[in-house]
Design a protein around this motif. Sequence first.
Motif, PDB file in Angstrom:
ATOM      1  N   CYS A   1       5.798  18.354   4.190  1.00 29.85           N
ATOM      2  CA  CYS A   1       6.452  18.018   3.251  1.00 29.85           C
ATOM      3  C   CYS A   1       5.368  17.187   2.077  1.00 29.85           C
ATOM      4  O   CYS A   1       5.458  16.636   1.322  1.00 29.85           O
ATOM      5  CB  CYS A   1       7.436  16.674   3.329  1.00 29.85           C
ATOM      6  N   GLY A   2       4.108  17.129   2.870  1.00 27.37           N
ATOM      7  CA  GLY A   2       3.087  16.656   2.106  1.00 27.37           C
ATOM      8  C   GLY A   2       2.891  14.987   1.925  1.00 27.37           C
ATOM      9  O   GLY A   2       2.464  14.520   0.935  1.00 27.37           O
ATOM     10  N   ILE A   3       3.748  14.383   2.725  1.00 30.10           N
ATOM     11  CA  ILE A   3       3.843  12.877   2.947  1.00 30.10           C
ATOM     12  C   ILE A   3       2.662  12.387   3.365  1.00 30.10           C
ATOM     13  O   ILE A   3       2.270  12.690   4.386  1.00 30.10           O
ATOM     14  CB  ILE A   3       5.272  12.469   3.314  1.00 30.10           C
ATOM     15  N   HIS A   4       1.982  11.434   2.574  1.00 32.27           N
ATOM     16  CA  HIS A   4       1.028  11.044   3.040  1.00 32.27           C
ATOM     17  C   HIS A   4       1.004  10.090   4.402  1.00 32.27           C
ATOM     18  O   HIS A   4       1.987   9.422   4.569  1.00 32.27           O
ATOM     19  CB  HIS A   4       0.352   9.819   2.140  1.00 32.27           C
TER      20      HIS A   4
ATOM     21  N   LEU B   1      11.315   9.379   0.766  1.00 38.21           N
ATOM     22  CA  LEU B   1      10.150  10.415   0.677  1.00 38.21           C
ATOM     23  C   LEU B   1      10.366  11.644   0.762  1.00 38.21           C
ATOM     24  O   LEU B   1       9.966  12.836   0.179  1.00 38.21           O
ATOM     25  CB  LEU B   1       8.923   9.687   1.593  1.00 38.21           C
ATOM     26  N   ILE B   2      11.068  11.963   1.993  1.00 36.62           N
ATOM     27  CA  ILE B   2      11.239  13.603   2.164  1.00 36.62           C
ATOM     28  C   ILE B   2      12.475  14.023   1.109  1.00 36.62           C
ATOM     29  O   ILE B   2      11.873  15.100   0.778  1.00 36.62           O
ATOM     30  CB  ILE B   2      11.900  13.408   3.596  1.00 36.62           C
TER      31      ILE B   2
ATOM     32  N   LEU C   1       0.812  -1.115   0.080  1.00 34.94           N
ATOM     33  CA  LEU C   1       0.014   0.191   0.026  1.00 34.94           C
ATOM     34  C   LEU C   1       0.961   1.133  -0.060  1.00 34.94           C
ATOM     35  O   LEU C   1       0.715   2.236  -0.683  1.00 34.94           O
ATOM     36  CB  LEU C   1      -0.829  -0.175   1.271  1.00 34.94           C
ATOM     37  N   ALA C   2       2.013   1.173   0.977  1.00 35.20           N
ATOM     38  CA  ALA C   2       2.787   2.429   0.864  1.00 35.20           C
ATOM     39  C   ALA C   2       3.483   2.580  -0.518  1.00 35.20           C
ATOM     40  O   ALA C   2       3.823   3.585  -0.904  1.00 35.20           O
ATOM     41  CB  ALA C   2       3.827   2.197   1.967  1.00 35.20           C
TER      42      ALA C   2
ATOM     43  N   ILE D   1       1.315   4.482  -2.858  1.00 36.38           N
ATOM     44  CA  ILE D   1       1.424   5.797  -2.936  1.00 36.38           C
ATOM     45  C   ILE D   1       2.978   6.545  -3.210  1.00 36.38           C
ATOM     46  O   ILE D   1       3.258   7.514  -3.650  1.00 36.38           O
ATOM     47  CB  ILE D   1       1.151   6.284  -1.261  1.00 36.38           C
ATOM     48  N   PHE D   2       3.828   5.783  -2.490  1.00 33.13           N
ATOM     49  CA  PHE D   2       5.256   5.924  -2.838  1.00 33.13           C
ATOM     50  C   PHE D   2       5.388   6.041  -4.478  1.00 33.13           C
ATOM     51  O   PHE D   2       6.189   7.087  -4.879  1.00 33.13           O
ATOM     52  CB  PHE D   2       6.246   5.057  -2.412  1.00 33.13           C
TER      53      PHE D   2
ATOM     54  N   LEU E   1       5.439  15.523   8.985  1.00 42.72           N
ATOM     55  CA  LEU E   1       5.866  15.205   7.657  1.00 42.72           C
ATOM     56  C   LEU E   1       4.633  15.587   6.655  1.00 42.72           C
ATOM     57  O   LEU E   1       4.923  16.004   5.643  1.00 42.72           O
ATOM     58  CB  LEU E   1       6.327  13.790   7.626  1.00 42.72           C
TER      59      LEU E   1
ATOM     60  N   THR F   1      12.903   4.235   3.375  1.00 41.50           N
ATOM     61  CA  THR F   1      11.542   4.708   2.818  1.00 41.50           C
ATOM     62  C   THR F   1      11.058   6.304   3.287  1.00 41.50           C
ATOM     63  O   THR F   1      10.859   7.252   2.452  1.00 41.50           O
ATOM     64  CB  THR F   1      10.600   3.695   3.090  1.00 41.50           C
ATOM     65  N   ILE F   2      11.129   6.357   4.391  1.00 38.65           N
ATOM     66  CA  ILE F   2      10.786   7.857   4.976  1.00 38.65           C
ATOM     67  C   ILE F   2      11.801   8.688   4.413  1.00 38.65           C
ATOM     68  O   ILE F   2      11.361   9.634   4.006  1.00 38.65           O
ATOM     69  CB  ILE F   2      10.705   7.885   6.511  1.00 38.65           C
TER      70      ILE F   2
ATOM     71  N   ILE G   1       2.852   3.647   8.630  1.00 38.20           N
ATOM     72  CA  ILE G   1       3.255   2.405   8.481  1.00 38.20           C
ATOM     73  C   ILE G   1       4.686   1.906   8.918  1.00 38.20           C
ATOM     74  O   ILE G   1       5.145   1.168   9.606  1.00 38.20           O
ATOM     75  CB  ILE G   1       2.888   1.777   7.129  1.00 38.20           C
ATOM     76  N   MET G   2       5.347   2.712   8.289  1.00 30.03           N
ATOM     77  CA  MET G   2       7.040   2.756   8.474  1.00 30.03           C
ATOM     78  C   MET G   2       7.362   2.958  10.044  1.00 30.03           C
ATOM     79  O   MET G   2       7.778   2.255  10.586  1.00 30.03           O
ATOM     80  CB  MET G   2       7.761   3.823   7.918  1.00 30.03           C
TER      81      MET G   2
ATOM     82  N   GLY H   1       8.410  13.449  -1.886  1.00 29.10           N
ATOM     83  CA  GLY H   1       7.510  14.648  -1.489  1.00 29.10           C
ATOM     84  C   GLY H   1       6.210  14.527  -1.905  1.00 29.10           C
ATOM     85  O   GLY H   1       5.614  13.429  -1.910  1.00 29.10           O
ATOM     86  N   ARG H   2       5.653  15.451  -1.923  1.00 30.44           N
ATOM     87  CA  ARG H   2       4.061  15.810  -2.198  1.00 30.44           C
ATOM     88  C   ARG H   2       3.572  14.624  -3.033  1.00 30.44           C
ATOM     89  O   ARG H   2       3.861  14.604  -4.198  1.00 30.44           O
ATOM     90  CB  ARG H   2       3.535  17.289  -2.658  1.00 30.44           C
ATOM     91  N   SER H   3       2.464  13.886  -2.747  1.00 28.52           N
ATOM     92  CA  SER H   3       1.897  12.915  -3.594  1.00 28.52           C
ATOM     93  C   SER H   3       0.396  13.305  -3.583  1.00 28.52           C
ATOM     94  O   SER H   3      -0.259  13.566  -2.541  1.00 28.52           O
ATOM     95  CB  SER H   3       2.156  11.676  -2.992  1.00 28.52           C
TER      96      SER H   3
ATOM     97  N   ILE I   1       1.570   6.242   4.708  1.00 24.53           N
ATOM     98  CA  ILE I   1       3.035   5.642   4.677  1.00 24.53           C
ATOM     99  C   ILE I   1       3.761   5.778   5.868  1.00 24.53           C
ATOM    100  O   ILE I   1       4.273   4.939   6.306  1.00 24.53           O
ATOM    101  CB  ILE I   1       3.747   6.266   3.612  1.00 24.53           C
ATOM    102  N   THR I   2       3.944   7.291   6.272  1.00 20.01           N
ATOM    103  CA  THR I   2       4.846   7.224   7.565  1.00 20.01           C
ATOM    104  C   THR I   2       4.140   6.497   8.657  1.00 20.01           C
ATOM    105  O   THR I   2       5.119   6.150   9.413  1.00 20.01           O
ATOM    106  CB  THR I   2       4.993   8.765   7.791  1.00 20.01           C
TER     107      THR I   2
END
Lengths: 307, 377
Positions: free
Chosen positions: B137-140, A285-286, A231-232, A235-236, B133, A281-282, B146-147, A290-292, B143-144
């Motif tokens: 940063c607009g990170i869903h 993303l940073i 799932l991640a 989005i990723f 975040l 992963t985090i 779950i991680m 970024g924005r998704s 995801i964060t």
Amino acid sequence: MLSSLLIALSITLMYSAPLTLAAIGGVISERSGVVNIGIEGMMSIGALTGAVVGYFTHSAWLGLLCAGLAGGVLALLHAIASISFRADQTVSGIAINLIGPGLAMFLSRYFFDGASITYPVPEKLPKLAIFSYLKGTPFANFNIDVSVVLALAVVVVTWFVLYKTKWGLRIRALGEHPAAVDTLGVPVYRSRYACVIMSGILAGIGGGTVTLAVISQFTPIAISGQGFIALAAVIFGKWKPWGAYGACLLFGFSQALVIMLDGGVLHVPSTILAMIPYVLTILILIIFVGRSSAPRASGVPYEKGAR
Amino acid sequence: MTKNIAKFLKTNFMCTCIAVFLGFIVACAILLITGYSPSLSMAVMFNAVFSRAKFIVNVIIKSTPIILTGLSVTLAFKSGLFNMGAEGQFIASTIAASIVGIKCNFHPLIQIPLVICVGVLAGALMGGIVGWLKAKCGIHEVITSIMLNWIALYMCNFVANSEMFHKPDSDGTFPINHSGQTLLFYDWKFSHDGREYLQAHPILNDIILKTDFNLNFLVAVVIAVLVWVIIYKTKKGYEFRASGLNPDAARNAGIDVTRNIFYTMLISGALSGLAGVLSLTGSSTPVLHVLSVFENYGFNGLSVALIAGASPIGCIFAGLMFSALIYAGQTLQSKIGTPSDIVNIMIGTIVFFVALVRIIPVWVNRYLQKEERKNAQ
């Protein structure tokens, strides 16, 4: 050096194959406008079905097929709730995540006299020795699971269908503006049903590859979180097939890193190493992603004639 | 008459009851198909919860953490966020509370608030990271979350296995110091006087001696009311709800939506943190265990919030029901061999039907409109 690189590569591919299959399912479903949080549940039931059918029929391929079907049946439930009943797709997905593992464990105990672990399947999915003609080099021993090839094929086909065909355009439009697609005479509900069920089939196959290729039996922790990682990855990867594949590969690679570094020269506790995939992963993303933004109509039930 | 029935069916409470009922029906059907006796199973489950005072008290005690994580998820829901990280926030809280609880040993009046504060802060930190975040940063947030759940799990195992905290020949740490525990009558019930008194009162004996008797449930109830007040009676709560219902409109009205995302996750994390630390201090074996899989306190909170229809007060009852089902499931397997997993299927089906029954108000409204039109003609 080369041989350890090859080992890393094969671990990467092995870990990422089930994730990829499930994540591509997620991409298809979300692109058609239905959020599928229930991937974990669909993978669990697929893993159990694969192991049970594989054990009783002695055929791994039949097991994989049935794993897909089982995932599809669970996805049908999700589709009925989220499309016909216009239910909250997140709630329905969470429900699938409870029902899937619960049912898998229940059936495991039912078929194997109360044991939560099934007997190992007699025959696993075949491994392909793709460089077997290079005798005498480290490549000769390099083989990959057939599920790896399957995963890659699914990515290619999904990409092709989504971006190069008429249906793909429709699916993508369904996720952005279903009313517009409806005015063109495309059956919105039926198409979304097809996409959600397809997503369940892929998640089920993904679960099946875990019990038929990676390990050879169903255990309560055979599927523990892969669905959420997939799932991640959706989005990723910004809801794109290749993006999701990349995310899964990255994840598989960091798993390989954990295994390769463990007990190596660095004296880092294995629990800290095990965090690598998640921290990585985090961070990625940073720094890079970024924005998704999800497909616009994703998660919104479509009501015919609504303004 | 039918109109009144229709209106009654429309209420959230009725819809939830219908969903619970349907969940039981499906579970019975599955039992029947697989050859177990549904009536016997249900009877055993009923007895497992209600036949002894000890069982009832245990169900109430076990419901506390999932009510709190349920509240945590509910609050995030109200501002349009999906807090899948309750699990990680819960674990982070137990880690921090264990470390402080083992290393410090003050008078209970200082120690208990200290341990609880540290746990709550750890949970808030985890939630805050997710919120920050998302806002910056607009990170869903999914995801964060779950991680971070996994990071918390491995962090827990790291601490539980570390030389400093690991208790030899066990699967966890040393217990936290007694001064940090929130058990009630703990010293008294094992003292000479206490034993004598309890032996004379068998029901009290059942309730106090045979369980980890504590007042955490009352804390959960107070927090539930507090969350209700925050959401519906304060300016911040109004802002949270506005940001959740329509972020664009909220922004136009001058509400700082990104900041509210951060605040919501902070509070939400703190609530899950409270769940974690209370489940640690309220246990008679206050130990941080090595986790091979998640204990599902956070994920169960998610289901609690969903069954409660994101109502803070509803979380109390949903939490109690959930806890009763899990408790009964364990007895089911040991007594008559029905797989306890049937309980998970049941809970899943209930949540599934909770999603489905939202259609009932739509149907009822359609029906009422039709009736009205008929009357007008």
